[in-house]
Design a protein around this motif. Structure first.
Motif, PDB file in Angstrom:
ATOM      1  N   LEU A  80      14.628  19.446  81.486  1.00 11.15           N
ATOM      2  CA  LEU A  80      13.492  18.547  81.724  1.00 11.15           C
ATOM      3  C   LEU A  80      13.924  17.084  81.767  1.00 11.15           C
ATOM      4  CD1 LEU A  80      10.932  20.237  79.288  1.00 11.15           C
ATOM      5  CD2 LEU A  80      10.834  20.244  81.816  1.00 11.15           C
ATOM      6  N   GLY A  81      15.184  16.825  81.376  1.00 14.82           N
ATOM      7  CA  GLY A  81      15.671  15.439  81.382  1.00 14.82           C
ATOM      8  C   GLY A  81      15.310  14.675  80.118  1.00 14.82           C
ATOM      9  N   ALA A  82      14.822  15.391  79.081  1.00 21.99           N
ATOM     10  CA  ALA A  82      14.495  14.704  77.818  1.00 21.99           C
ATOM     11  C   ALA A  82      15.771  14.323  77.063  1.00 21.99           C
ATOM     12  CB  ALA A  82      13.618  15.618  76.963  1.00 21.99           C
ATOM     13  N   GLU A 136      20.300  23.907  87.445  1.00 19.89           N
ATOM     14  CA  GLU A 136      20.258  22.440  87.367  1.00 19.89           C
ATOM     15  C   GLU A 136      21.089  21.905  86.198  1.00 19.89           C
ATOM     16  OE1 GLU A 136      18.666  22.330  90.789  1.00 19.89           O
ATOM     17  OE2 GLU A 136      18.853  20.446  89.671  1.00 19.89           O
ATOM     18  N   ILE A 137      22.177  22.579  85.908  1.00 21.73           N
ATOM     19  CA  ILE A 137      23.070  22.174  84.807  1.00 21.73           C
ATOM     20  C   ILE A 137      24.508  22.115  85.314  1.00 21.73           C
ATOM     21  CG2 ILE A 137      24.048  22.951  82.588  1.00 21.73           C
ATOM     22  CD1 ILE A 137      21.321  24.171  81.931  1.00 21.73           C
ATOM     23  N   ILE A 138      25.266  21.125  84.874  1.00 26.84           N
ATOM     24  CA  ILE A 138      26.679  21.001  85.244  1.00 26.84           C
ATOM     25  C   ILE A 138      27.527  21.075  83.978  1.00 26.84           C
ATOM     26  CG2 ILE A 138      28.414  19.353  86.091  1.00 26.84           C
ATOM     27  CD1 ILE A 138      26.471  18.500  88.214  1.00 26.84           C
ATOM     28  N   LYS A 241      21.946  18.251  85.963  1.00 31.69           N
ATOM     29  CA  LYS A 241      22.530  18.032  87.300  1.00 31.69           C
ATOM     30  C   LYS A 241      21.926  16.770  87.940  1.00 31.69           C
ATOM     31  CE  LYS A 241      23.777  20.980  91.244  1.00 31.69           C
ATOM     32  NZ  LYS A 241      23.000  20.673  92.459  1.00 31.69           N
ATOM     33  N   LYS A 242      20.618  16.621  87.826  1.00 35.81           N
ATOM     34  CA  LYS A 242      19.928  15.485  88.455  1.00 35.81           C
ATOM     35  C   LYS A 242      20.435  14.169  87.833  1.00 35.81           C
ATOM     36  CE  LYS A 242      15.149  14.321  89.702  1.00 35.81           C
ATOM     37  NZ  LYS A 242      14.337  13.795  88.553  1.00 35.81           N
ATOM     38  N   PHE A 243      20.539  14.174  86.520  1.00 39.96           N
ATOM     39  CA  PHE A 243      21.025  12.978  85.822  1.00 39.96           C
ATOM     40  C   PHE A 243      22.454  12.652  86.278  1.00 39.96           C
ATOM     41  CE2 PHE A 243      22.165   9.980  82.658  1.00 39.96           C
ATOM     42  CZ  PHE A 243      23.407  10.347  82.160  1.00 39.96           C
ATOM     43  N   GLY A 246      22.830  11.504  89.785  1.00 47.44           N
ATOM     44  CA  GLY A 246      22.109  10.249  89.988  1.00 47.44           C
ATOM     45  C   GLY A 246      22.856   9.041  89.442  1.00 47.44           C
ATOM     46  N   LEU A 247      23.953   9.276  88.771  1.00 46.53           N
ATOM     47  CA  LEU A 247      24.726   8.169  88.190  1.00 46.53           C
ATOM     48  C   LEU A 247      25.492   7.418  89.273  1.00 46.53           C
ATOM     49  CD1 LEU A 247      26.322   9.941  85.090  1.00 46.53           C
ATOM     50  CD2 LEU A 247      24.646   8.070  85.012  1.00 46.53           C
ATOM     51  N   PRO A 248      25.706   6.097  89.097  1.00 43.79           N
ATOM     52  CA  PRO A 248      26.608   5.384  90.008  1.00 43.79           C
ATOM     53  C   PRO A 248      27.987   6.046  89.952  1.00 43.79           C
ATOM     54  CG  PRO A 248      25.444   3.854  88.556  1.00 43.79           C
ATOM     55  CD  PRO A 248      25.142   5.238  88.062  1.00 43.79           C
TER      56      PRO A 248
END
Ligand code: LMR
Length: 336
Positions: A80-82, A136-138, A241-243, A246-248
């Motif tokens: 969930l990105g929490a 959605e996990i790395i 994965k999204k986080f 999404g990083l530089p």
């Protein structure tokens, strides 16, 4: 007049975006064990390295001891990105639908840390990480907490000693089979609940690394410890994965390097942390420590061997064979 409003607006906007840009990227790293453990120290090492390598553009907040989330909740929170980073035991990916990681739970699969390292740092380890991406996990790296031992409130010296006892396990089907193969009754439970469950007799015993047993004070509520080295406690360091994507790019590179260094550090201290914990348990004199003789170890191993075939559909026959081949090669090379 209109121009000055515009100038003020532009200046304000620049201020806000500038300030936001200077806000550090926060990485919440949640885990369930104590700080003075291999994983606890590994997480703090990662914090130190990540903040140094990114010159403060990243801030790592470490939450140990299930402060934020217990076992099962933490993986949901990651999705969930929490939270942004976790290092759960690989025995806890079953509820996520990725039971293939339970291949690491097969008893007596790894004769020593070196063999385990060769497996996790090679195609098997990397291949298993790939299975997390659809969730959605790395996976960023593997950490270790050494070999598992059994404890209970009665001596565990013979297979018969397990008969009818209730043992807490992590949420793994292979571990369920392991405990049943010993003639005992498995009970899945969150790590943070184990001490109280042992103290109140909800379960009679459990299996874990010595470092986890000591730092959770389990030796205070377990009269007997058998050094069986029958399995491993292993961690997968994972990010959303999204986080991550999404990083530089430069930040992602620095965090990857920090993780590689923190992983070398964590795996380098794991054995000593467990050895030191054993000494502290001996000094505490609350638990009788028994070294399982090789002959009896062979009996336990034989009793649990059918699990390899029983769970080949769950973990993958090919994966078992690939691991056995790497272990055999490592053993052969060690003998040279
Ligand atoms: C357990 O639940 O026993 C362990 O996985 C805890 C941990 O993370 O070491």
């Amino acid at each position: 007049m209109k121009l000055s409003y515009l100038a003020v607006a532009i200046a304000a906007f620049a201020l806000v975006t500038g300030a936001q840009a200077q806000q550090p990227i926060v990485v919440k790293f949640s885990h369930v064990v104590a700080e003075d453990t291999p994983k606890g120290k590994g997480a703090l090492k990662f914090k130190e390295l990540a903040e140094a390598r990114t010159k403060g553009r990243v801030k790592v907040e470490v939450y140990p001891n299930s402060q934020l989330y217990k076992d099962r909740e933490e993986i949901e929170a990651l999705q969930l990105g929490a939270v942004q980073m976790l290092a759960p035991s690989v025995s806890k990916f079953g509820p996520l639908g990725v039971r293939q990681f339970e291949v690491y739970d097969l008893p007596y699969m790894f004769p020593n840390q070196q063999a385990l390292d060769h497996v996790i740092d090679g195609p098997v380890g990397k291949g298993l990480f790939k299975l997390l991406e659809p969730k959605e996990i790395i996976g960023l790296g593997y950490w270790s907490n050494g070999f598992k031992v059994f404890s209970a409130n009665k001596p565990l010296r013979k297979l018969d000693d397990f008969k009818g006892l209730k043992f807490r396990i992590q949420s793994s089907k292979v571990l369920e089979g392991e405990i049943k193969a010993l003639g005992a009754i498995p009970q899945v439970m969150a790590f943070s609940e184990v001490y109280t469950a042992l103290q109140q007799g909800v379960v009679d015993g459990e299996e874990n690394s010595i470092s986890n047993k000591y730092t959770q004070k389990m030796h205070e509520v377990q009269k007997h410890l058998t050094l069986s080295d029958h399995g491993v406690i292993m961690y997968a360091v994972i990010v959303g994965k999204k986080f991550w994507e999404g990083l530089p790019a430069d930040i992602r590179k620095s965090l990857g390097e920090a993780m590689a260094e923190a992983s070398r550090y964590e795996r380098g201290i794991a054995q000593k942390e467990n050895d030191d914990a054993l000494e502290k348990i001996k000094v505490a004199k609350t638990t009788e420590v028994y070294v399982l003789p090789a002959a009896e170890k062979a009996v336990w191993r034989k009793a649990m061997l059918p699990l390899y075939q029983q769970y080949e559909d769950v973990v993958g026959k090919d994966t078992i064979q690939a691991i056995e081949k790497i272990v055999a090669e490592t053993e052969k090379a060690a003998k040279k």
